[in-house]
Write a protein that holds these residues in place. Sequence first.
Motif, mmCIF file in Angstrom:
data_model
loop_
_atom_site.group_PDB
_atom_site.id
_atom_site.type_symbol
_atom_site.label_atom_id
_atom_site.label_comp_id
_atom_site.label_asym_id
_atom_site.label_seq_id
_atom_site.Cartn_x
_atom_site.Cartn_y
_atom_site.Cartn_z
ATOM 1 N N GLY A 167 0.883 -1.157 0.116
ATOM 2 C CA GLY A 167 0.076 -0.141 -0.077
ATOM 3 C C GLY A 167 0.879 1.358 0.146
ATOM 4 O O GLY A 167 0.737 1.930 -0.833
ATOM 5 N N HIS A 168 1.709 1.325 0.868
ATOM 6 C CA HIS A 168 2.623 2.653 0.921
ATOM 7 C C HIS A 168 3.586 2.313 -0.262
ATOM 8 O O HIS A 168 3.930 3.296 -1.036
ATOM 9 C CB HIS A 168 3.453 2.409 2.270
ATOM 10 C CG HIS A 168 4.585 3.325 2.537
ATOM 11 N ND1 HIS A 168 4.356 4.772 2.229
ATOM 12 C CD2 HIS A 168 5.887 3.181 2.671
ATOM 13 C CE1 HIS A 168 5.727 5.542 2.286
ATOM 14 N NE2 HIS A 168 6.479 4.676 2.513
ATOM 15 N N THR A 169 4.177 1.166 -0.290
ATOM 16 C CA THR A 169 4.759 0.719 -1.473
ATOM 17 C C THR A 169 4.319 -1.103 -1.892
ATOM 18 O O THR A 169 3.765 -1.456 -0.878
ATOM 19 C CB THR A 169 6.264 0.833 -1.496
ATOM 20 O OG1 THR A 169 6.797 -0.660 -0.542
ATOM 21 C CG2 THR A 169 6.770 1.885 -0.680
ATOM 22 N N PRO A 170 4.738 -1.399 -3.030
ATOM 23 C CA PRO A 170 4.504 -2.674 -3.083
ATOM 24 C C PRO A 170 5.074 -3.860 -2.298
ATOM 25 O O PRO A 170 4.644 -5.020 -2.183
ATOM 26 C CB PRO A 170 4.638 -3.098 -4.608
ATOM 27 C CG PRO A 170 5.012 -1.708 -5.234
ATOM 28 C CD PRO A 170 5.434 -0.745 -4.092
ATOM 29 N N ALA A 171 6.062 -3.450 -1.678
ATOM 30 C CA ALA A 171 7.242 -4.356 -0.985
ATOM 31 C C ALA A 171 7.048 -4.316 0.354
ATOM 32 O O ALA A 171 7.659 -4.996 1.082
ATOM 33 C CB ALA A 171 8.706 -3.918 -1.575
ATOM 34 N N ASP A 172 5.964 -3.407 1.000
ATOM 35 C CA ASP A 172 6.239 -3.397 2.241
ATOM 36 C C ASP A 172 5.860 -4.557 3.403
ATOM 37 O O ASP A 172 4.962 -5.604 2.961
ATOM 38 C CB ASP A 172 4.998 -2.541 2.883
ATOM 39 C CG ASP A 172 5.583 -0.832 2.869
ATOM 40 O OD1 ASP A 172 5.708 -0.186 3.589
ATOM 41 O OD2 ASP A 172 5.938 -0.418 1.584
ATOM 42 N N MET A 173 6.396 -4.912 4.228
ATOM 43 C CA MET A 173 6.370 -6.149 5.258
ATOM 44 C C MET A 173 6.232 -5.596 6.564
ATOM 45 O O MET A 173 6.814 -4.505 6.890
ATOM 46 C CB MET A 173 7.686 -6.985 5.036
ATOM 47 C CG MET A 173 7.939 -7.450 3.768
ATOM 48 S SD MET A 173 6.828 -8.507 2.914
ATOM 49 C CE MET A 173 6.993 -10.009 4.071
ATOM 50 N N ALA A 174 5.574 -6.299 7.292
ATOM 51 C CA ALA A 174 5.500 -6.066 8.773
ATOM 52 C C ALA A 174 6.064 -7.304 9.619
ATOM 53 O O ALA A 174 5.721 -8.316 8.807
ATOM 54 C CB ALA A 174 4.000 -5.835 9.197
ATOM 55 N N TYR A 175 6.423 -7.232 10.823
ATOM 56 C CA TYR A 175 7.135 -8.404 11.599
ATOM 57 C C TYR A 175 6.452 -8.539 12.678
ATOM 58 O O TYR A 175 6.393 -7.342 13.511
ATOM 59 C CB TYR A 175 8.717 -8.124 11.454
ATOM 60 C CG TYR A 175 9.271 -8.040 10.215
ATOM 61 C CD1 TYR A 175 9.411 -9.238 9.507
ATOM 62 C CD2 TYR A 175 9.511 -6.884 9.670
ATOM 63 C CE1 TYR A 175 10.197 -9.106 8.115
ATOM 64 C CE2 TYR A 175 10.425 -6.718 8.579
ATOM 65 C CZ TYR A 175 10.606 -7.846 7.941
ATOM 66 O OH TYR A 175 11.103 -7.827 6.529
ATOM 67 N N VAL A 176 5.758 -9.658 13.082
ATOM 68 C CA VAL A 176 5.296 -10.002 14.269
ATOM 69 C C VAL A 176 6.445 -10.732 15.132
ATOM 70 O O VAL A 176 6.807 -11.737 14.513
ATOM 71 C CB VAL A 176 3.826 -10.658 14.285
ATOM 72 C CG1 VAL A 176 3.615 -11.084 15.901
ATOM 73 C CG2 VAL A 176 3.014 -10.058 13.611
ATOM 74 N N ILE A 177 6.739 -10.242 16.217
ATOM 75 C CA ILE A 177 8.109 -10.821 17.014
ATOM 76 C C ILE A 177 7.616 -11.152 18.368
ATOM 77 O O ILE A 177 7.544 -10.144 19.044
ATOM 78 C CB ILE A 177 9.071 -10.084 16.806
ATOM 79 C CG1 ILE A 177 9.746 -9.647 15.416
ATOM 80 C CG2 ILE A 177 10.426 -10.951 17.626
ATOM 81 C CD1 ILE A 177 10.915 -9.261 15.197
ATOM 82 N N GLY A 178 6.982 -12.001 18.857
ATOM 83 C CA GLY A 178 6.405 -12.398 20.010
ATOM 84 C C GLY A 178 5.085 -11.648 20.159
ATOM 85 O O GLY A 178 4.340 -11.686 19.254
ATOM 86 N N ASP A 179 4.997 -10.842 21.212
ATOM 87 C CA ASP A 179 3.693 -9.993 21.059
ATOM 88 C C ASP A 179 4.076 -8.718 20.735
ATOM 89 O O ASP A 179 3.190 -7.632 21.142
ATOM 90 C CB ASP A 179 3.522 -9.635 22.744
ATOM 91 C CG ASP A 179 4.476 -9.144 23.526
ATOM 92 O OD1 ASP A 179 5.625 -9.083 23.019
ATOM 93 O OD2 ASP A 179 4.334 -8.519 24.665
ATOM 94 N N ALA A 180 4.785 -8.517 19.906
ATOM 95 C CA ALA A 180 5.405 -7.113 19.573
ATOM 96 C C ALA A 180 4.979 -6.910 17.671
ATOM 97 O O ALA A 180 5.419 -8.055 17.098
ATOM 98 C CB ALA A 180 6.940 -6.804 19.558
#
Length: 310
Positions: A167-180
């Motif tokens: 959405g912001h760019t085609p390649a954006d990723m988010a990361y879920v690490i534990g509860d974060a």
Amino acid sequence: MIANDRHIDHAVAQVVDVQQGQLPAPQVKAFFDEPTFTVSYVVSDPQTKRAAIIDSVWNFDQSSGRTSLDSADRIVAYAQQQNLTVDWILETHAHADHLSAAPYLQEKLGGKMAIGREIVTVQGVFGKIFNEGTEFARDGSQFDRLLDDGDVLAIGGIPVIALHVPGHTPADMAYVIGDALFTGDTMFMPDYGSARADFPGGDARQLYRSVRRLMKLPDATRVFLCHDYKAPNRDQFAWETTMLAERTGNVHIHEGVSEDDFVAMRTQRDATLSMPKLILPSLQVNMRGGHLPEPEENGVSYLKQPVNLL
């Protein structure tokens, strides 16, 4: 297109496992670079001392063309003081507002560099914009690993779940690490809202759906943001919130805001925004995985300045 939500279900289960004591909560150390309003993170498993670095900054003075490692060296010093072993150096996307220090951190601390697989789309677009020759690889090979939606890495005993959030760019990723949750540029503090979606390959409708997908995470999920610009009437920079606060209070995309209303708002707002000051050097470096273009015959690397293009 956003992938199947079974990956979100997996991420939800992981947050619950931390809340129930079945997984350790990661330790999160933030490093704020005020000139670019960027927050970098060192995320570690307190039991094993394994760690990941997210969205590092390589300082760049555009007027002089000189770089500095001040921000990166703060991360190096912290990792060494804490006796951390760095397994991953993660990028949420190819940033348009700061240069990545990933190669330097890899040299100093080890670890593998990773980014979303759609970086190849970004490389294709900006390879043309900057008129790069055939020597510029557009296959993501500048990174050690290209991530797909739902891929699972680990820092010690804590899984790292990669989620594709375009959405912001085609390649954006988010990361879920534990509860974060590390959102990259999908959203900001609740009083500031959401990221722009007018860069090449950006899409406000995709951004809305990506944020709504992330908002399925539990209320108590700790949410860590890549930038903060201090909303009106707020005196301090801030970059940590909760999913409950985002879901109920985000000024652009809280519960009850429809997709069409968000797209209209975002489109109108984006039309008033100027380009980031470092967009041209940032993209030329970041699409190369944090490397400068190859030096020319005089031994100097050059960054291009297109005229009347963006």
